[in-house]
Design an enzyme around this catalytic site. Structure first.
Site, short mmCIF file in Angstrom:
data_model
loop_
_atom_site.label_atom_id
_atom_site.label_comp_id
_atom_site.label_asym_id
_atom_site.label_seq_id
_atom_site.Cartn_x
_atom_site.Cartn_y
_atom_site.Cartn_z
N LYS A 177 -0.04 3.86 -2.57
CA LYS A 177 -1.06 4.92 -2.43
C LYS A 177 -0.44 6.31 -2.31
O LYS A 177 -1.17 7.31 -2.39
CB LYS A 177 -1.96 4.61 -1.23
CG LYS A 177 -2.80 3.34 -1.41
CD LYS A 177 -3.75 3.15 -0.25
CE LYS A 177 -4.66 1.95 -0.45
NZ LYS A 177 -4.01 0.67 -0.18
N SER A 203 -5.75 3.14 4.98
CA SER A 203 -5.31 2.52 3.72
C SER A 203 -6.45 1.79 3.02
O SER A 203 -6.34 0.61 2.64
CB SER A 203 -4.15 1.56 3.99
OG SER A 203 -3.47 1.24 2.82
N SER A 250 0.80 -1.24 0.00
CA SER A 250 0.00 0.00 0.00
C SER A 250 0.82 1.27 0.00
O SER A 250 0.24 2.37 -0.02
CB SER A 250 -0.95 0.01 1.20
OG SER A 250 -2.03 -0.86 0.99
#
Length: 502
Positions: free
Chosen positions: A66, A117, A63
């Protein structure tokens, strides 16, 4: 001629080798041993590599992807724009359970993307901006390439490695460059430094409570990790494992983003600011808690070995006085709540350091420990550190004279002085009054004395027969006793004349 060319080539090779060797601080025997497979620390301003471990190997970023998703959103949408979800969220790790037709303010959905997230938030953004994930990822890759990332390939906006997306890869070095660029954006810095956020209710859901997954920002509870150490015994290297307990929260942490999948391991891109010096770090394929420990160890190592910290203002140091309106005292002493320092590269001079005390407008009462100002530290024209200034004592509300800026202690003196002046005036008045009475008594006594002497003189004249003629009004001015004496003499004379005539 050939010798000169060969010499030139040799010098160039040697120079390149030196350049390549210079940032390789991780090779030092004193450098931290990490669980992460890849790791890097760079100076956020210069980009100089201060620690590295296998930073060019392509790995799954999970993640931390992101970071780029967020930056593409910030470039294409306004924070107050409204986004409508095109379908229900698919179960894919961390989500906020978005519903089809649910309407979001872009800023709120960005907090969902960066704090817990939320993978469904990443998909919603991708479909809003690119129409689908594939088009959106083209924008992501272009943005990353503009940052200098040469070994990065994003295939989705969330970082999940679906089947067929194994080539969703980057490197620790590329992620450091990407984050260095992202940190220039104020909104990005605000998002990644937020510990928690309440997402307002939408047309499809009640409010949502969001928590940042980066424990370096907020977690003060000790956690235990395993650390491997090596030693040599009988000429053989022995690996030892021991448990380490540490508190994740790290002073000066700014953010940035965590990530974790079964194939990528636990990842963390972090940023820390220490007295004006900012560092960016990346760890890939570490443990769930070890990623925080790895990051803290790298930061400690770099700050200790490559920077010098100079305390300009000490904790609890008296830094000045602040005016207090309507208080029992006109000023309150201010002390530094924490240290303010300058961190510079080892050996660098700090001759241009100055401080500025910015006072607050205060009105009594002021309690001990209340914020009364800020002291800022500048290195040249750049503000590198600051700390709050708090009240060293309590200042209660003052008396009536405090409204015109007179503190109570001075008011007491004024009251005493006024009382003394009034007392002196009263004493002077009494003394003058007494003196006037004495003068009047003396005048009256003098008048009575002169009248008595005049009467005695008159009687002597009467007895000797030498009384002077009395003017018409003079007799009336004689004392009453003289008049009685004259009247008696007249009566006696008349009686004697009567006896002679008969």
């Amino acid at each position: 001629m050939k010798f000169r060319k060969r010499l030139f080539v040799f010098i160039m090779i040697l120079a390149i080798a030196c350049v390549q060797w210079t940032p390789a601080f991780a090779a030092s025997a004193d450098s931290p041993q990490l669980e992460a497979e890849s790791a890097i620390v760079i100076d956020a301003d210069s980009g100089k590599i201060l620690y590295e471990k296998d930073i060019y190997t392509k790995r799954q970023p999970a993640s931390t992807t992101k970071i780029v998703t967020c930056m593409v959103v910030l470039e294409h949408l306004e924070l107050d724009d409204t986004l409508t979800a095109k379908h229900d969220a698919v179960q894919m790790g961390s989500i906020i359970d978005i519903k089809k037709g649910e309407e979001f303010v872009v800023e709120d959905l960005l907090y969902a993307l960066m704090l817990p997230s939320a993978n469904d938030a990443a998909v919603a953004f991708a479909e809003e901006i690119g129409g689908n994930e594939t088009n959106f990822c083209k924008l992501m890759n272009e943005w990353a390439e503009d940052c200098g990332a040469k070994s990065t390939n994003f295939l989705n906006p969330s970082g999940l490695n679906w089947q067929g997306q194994e080539e969703h890869l980057t490197t620790a070095y590329d992620l450091a460059l990407i984050t260095k660029e992202a940190m220039k954006n104020k909104t990005f810095r605000k998002l990644i430094s937020t510990e928690s956020y309440t997402m307002p209710a939408t047309n499809k859901s009640k409010k949502r409570e969001l928590k940042n997954t980066n424990k370096l920002l907020w977690d003060t509870e000790p956690i235990t990790v395993e650390e491997e150490t090596t030693s040599t015994k009988n000429g053989k290297t022995v690996v030892n494992t021991k448990e380490i307990e540490f508190v994740p929260k790290y002073e000066g942490t700014i953010g940035v983003k965590t990530g974790q999948t079964s194939t990528a391991g636990a990842c963390l891109v972090g940023a820390v600011e220490r007295n004006g010096t900012e560092l960016i770090s990346v760890v890939l394929n570490s443990g769930a808690d070890s990623r925080f420990y790895d990051t803290a160890k790298m930061w400690d190592y770099v700050l200790e070995n490559f920077y010098d910290t100079h305390n300009i203002v000490r904790k609890n140091e008296h830094v000045g006085k602040v005016r207090v309106k309507r208080g029992e005292h006109r000023h309150v002493a201010g002390i530094a709540e924490s240290a303010a320092a300058v961190t510079v590269t080892s050996g660098a001079e700090i001759d241009g350091v100055t401080t500025e005390f910015e006072e607050m407008e205060l009105q009594a009462p002021v309690k001990k420990g209340d914020k009364v100002g800020v002291i800022k530290v500048y290195n040249g024209n750049e503000r590198v550190s600051q700390t709050d200034v708090v009240a060293a004592e309590t200042i209660e509300k003052g008396g009536p004279l405090s409204y015109i800026g007179i503190p109570d202690w001075l008011a007491v003196l004024i009251y005493i002085a006024a009382a003394l002046i009034l007392l002196m005036l009263l004493i002077i008045w009494l003394l003058r009054r007494r003196a006037r009475k004495r003068r009047r008594r003396r005048k009256a006594a003098a008048a009575r004395g002169s009248q008595y002497q005049a009467g005695q003189s008159y009687q002597r004249q009467q007895r000797s027969g030498t009384r002077p003629p009395v003017r018409p009004n003079q007799e009336s001015q004689q004392p009453s006793s003289d008049r009685r004496a004259r009247n008696a003499a007249k009566r006696k004379k008349r009686k004697s004349k009567g006896r002679v005539q008969r």
